[in-house]
Design an enzyme around this catalytic site. Structure first.
Site, PDB file in Angstrom:
ATOM      1  N   CYS A  68       0.857  -1.187   0.000  1.00 22.45           N
ATOM      2  CA  CYS A  68       0.000   0.000   0.000  1.00 22.45           C
ATOM      3  C   CYS A  68       0.892   1.235   0.000  1.00 22.45           C
ATOM      4  O   CYS A  68       1.740   1.389   0.881  1.00 22.45           O
ATOM      5  CB  CYS A  68      -0.902  -0.020   1.235  1.00 22.45           C
ATOM      6  N   CYS A 103       0.696   3.379   3.143  1.00 25.34           N
ATOM      7  CA  CYS A 103       1.365   2.705   4.261  1.00 25.34           C
ATOM      8  C   CYS A 103       2.877   2.711   4.057  1.00 25.34           C
ATOM      9  O   CYS A 103       3.644   2.858   5.015  1.00 25.34           O
ATOM     10  CB  CYS A 103       0.861   1.267   4.390  1.00 25.34           C
TER      11      CYS A 103
END
Length: 466
Positions: A392, A395
């Protein structure tokens, strides 16, 4: 009719009673177990809470909003060096949607300073760029003025790093990200890919033999039936340095999880998301019963990590107190205000009475201490490389920033002699911080400060839920 209403009300109250009891228990359990003096240092949690709430949090939050600290250059396209990637997260909150290259001024793309070039802003283009900020999508939109300032900032940087593998800022794949437009929050990224990253960090980089299983590890033969006692017996048998290493990683993990719980996608109506604290998610990750006592231990490690980075800030103050050091953005007045605010924060960090004593680390015979320190450094550097395996992008952005911030803190703590020898009016050859390191250091500490503040908020929410 009234009897029916009374019965319905009674049934609702009866159904709610177990939840209220559970929340009340969670509040008392978390409060009781996340308290007292921390292991491996002489500091109590209440003192940290008060210091952070009244001195640090308001100022660090304000600092993060300043131009120098809100823009972070990062390469989110570096391939994972350890395993074949599963493919990037397909959830819209994870995506990077930068502005089209045609909208970036030629002078920026050419890589040279065009400081006095004034390019008129096109309102329609700015509106198009703002569409990149979808929920948690990475927004790389910057004003022309900001882009010109970043080129000037590059001249202040020195490309060295001790504990982390820095992104090459000259890479075409590196881009500036506005951290305020891309807050760390729950994106929906989870499952095998996310688990694999953290499992690799803990299993391969925390000095742990494979015969010892972490608490709650689904691969453990006992499935954690001993409540982690065998793991913590092993951990307490380690030297201080390796215990500290594990606590730092566990504290970082706990901090990230707290951010996700506190900034959770609660609902989405007509395309408009609503973000806020999720008590159920907090309980799943930190409740003493649901985590078999592991949750409070993780939260204590968060406080330990806070102490380590707090100590680093107090130690690096002399570097920034020199007149030669500017937090340069091109806006003279704001730059001066930003440095004043930063120095004020440093003064607060130095006033904290119960700092962690880093001199207790690597204090054995010189040869053994040097070897252990190098092992410590390489393990942490490896963890910084694992962040390029996060699927991600949102992230990955915050994982890389917070890991680099901690790596910079460690670099500071183990460079005390070099910092003491800094010349007042000339650059230092022995100790330097790049702008990328400075931004990561202060934003990473800001994340820890926010985590501790959010933990207090969860305690209040649990209290009100009673």
């Amino acid at each position: 009719m009234r009897q029916g209403l009374r019965r319905a009300g009674a049934q609702g109250a009866a159904a709610a009673a177990p939840l209220l009891v559970a929340l009340s228990f969670l509040l008392s359990a978390v409060g009781a177990q996340v308290a007292g003096v921390l292991d491996d240092c002489l500091c109590d949690i209440d003192s940290i809470d008060n210091f952070n709430t009244y001195k640090i949090f308001p100022k660090i939050k304000k600092l993060q909003e300043r131009d120098y600290f809100r823009y972070y250059k990062v390469n989110l396209k570096r391939p994972c060096p350890f395993w074949a990637e599963d493919g990037h997260c397909s959830i819209k909150d994870c995506h990077v949607e930068p502005c089209p290259e045609s909208k970036i001024p030629v002078g920026i793309k050419a890589g040279h300073s065009n400081k006095y070039l004034k390019v008129a802003n096109n309102t329609k283009e700015l509106e198009d760029c703002e569409q990149a900020n979808k929920l948690g999508a990475i927004n790389s939109t910057l004003s022309n003025q900001s882009k010109e300032a970043f080129i000037d900032w590059a001249r202040y940087d020195d490309s060295q790093d001790h504990f982390c593998e820095l992104d090459d800022e000259r890479s075409p794949a590196a881009q500036y990200v506005d951290l305020l437009l891309n807050p760390e929050r729950y994106t929906g990224y989870k499952g095998t890919s996310a688990w694999r990253v953290w499992n690799s960090i803990y299993e391969e980089n925390c000095f742990k033999p494979r015969s010892v299983y972490r608490p709650l590890n689904p691969l453990a033969p006992s499935r954690g039936e001993d409540n982690g006692e065998s793991f913590y017996t092993w951990l307490e048998g380690l030297c201080l340095e390796k215990r500290v290493f594990y606590k730092l990683i566990s504290g970082l993990h706990a901090s990230i999880n707290l951010h996700l719980c506190a900034n959770y996608l609660l609902e989405e109506t007509w395309g408009k998301p609503s973000w806020g604290p999720n008590i159920k998610e907090f309980k799943r990750r930190f409740d003493p019963v649901e985590t078999k006592g592991e949750g409070p231990r993780r939260l204590k490690n968060l406080y330990f990590l806070y102490l380590i980075e707090l100590r680093a800030l107090s130690k690096v103050a002399p570097y920034f107190e020199r007149s030669i050091v500017d937090l340069y953005t091109g806006n003279v007045e704001e730059d001066a205000d930003t440095k004043t605010l930063l120095l004020n924060i440093f003064q607060d960090t130095k006033s904290f009475p119960m700092h962690f004593d880093e001199k207790s680390m690597f204090a054995g015979d010189k040869k053994g201490a040097k070897s252990l320190k190098e092992e410590f450094r390489l393990h942490f550097k490896n963890i910084s490389r694992i962040m390029d395996c996060v699927g991600c992008d949102k992230c990955r952005l915050w994982g890389k920033l917070q890991t680099q911030g901690l790596g910079t803190a460690l670099k500071i703590l183990f460079s005390e002699k070099e910092i003491q020898k800094l010349p007042e009016n000339s650059p230092s050859k022995g100790f330097q911080l790049t702008r990328q390191e400075i931004v990561a250091l202060l934003n990473a500490f800001g994340r820890l400060s926010t985590s501790i503040r959010e933990l207090q908020n969860f305690k209040v929410l649990l209290q009100h839920s009673r």
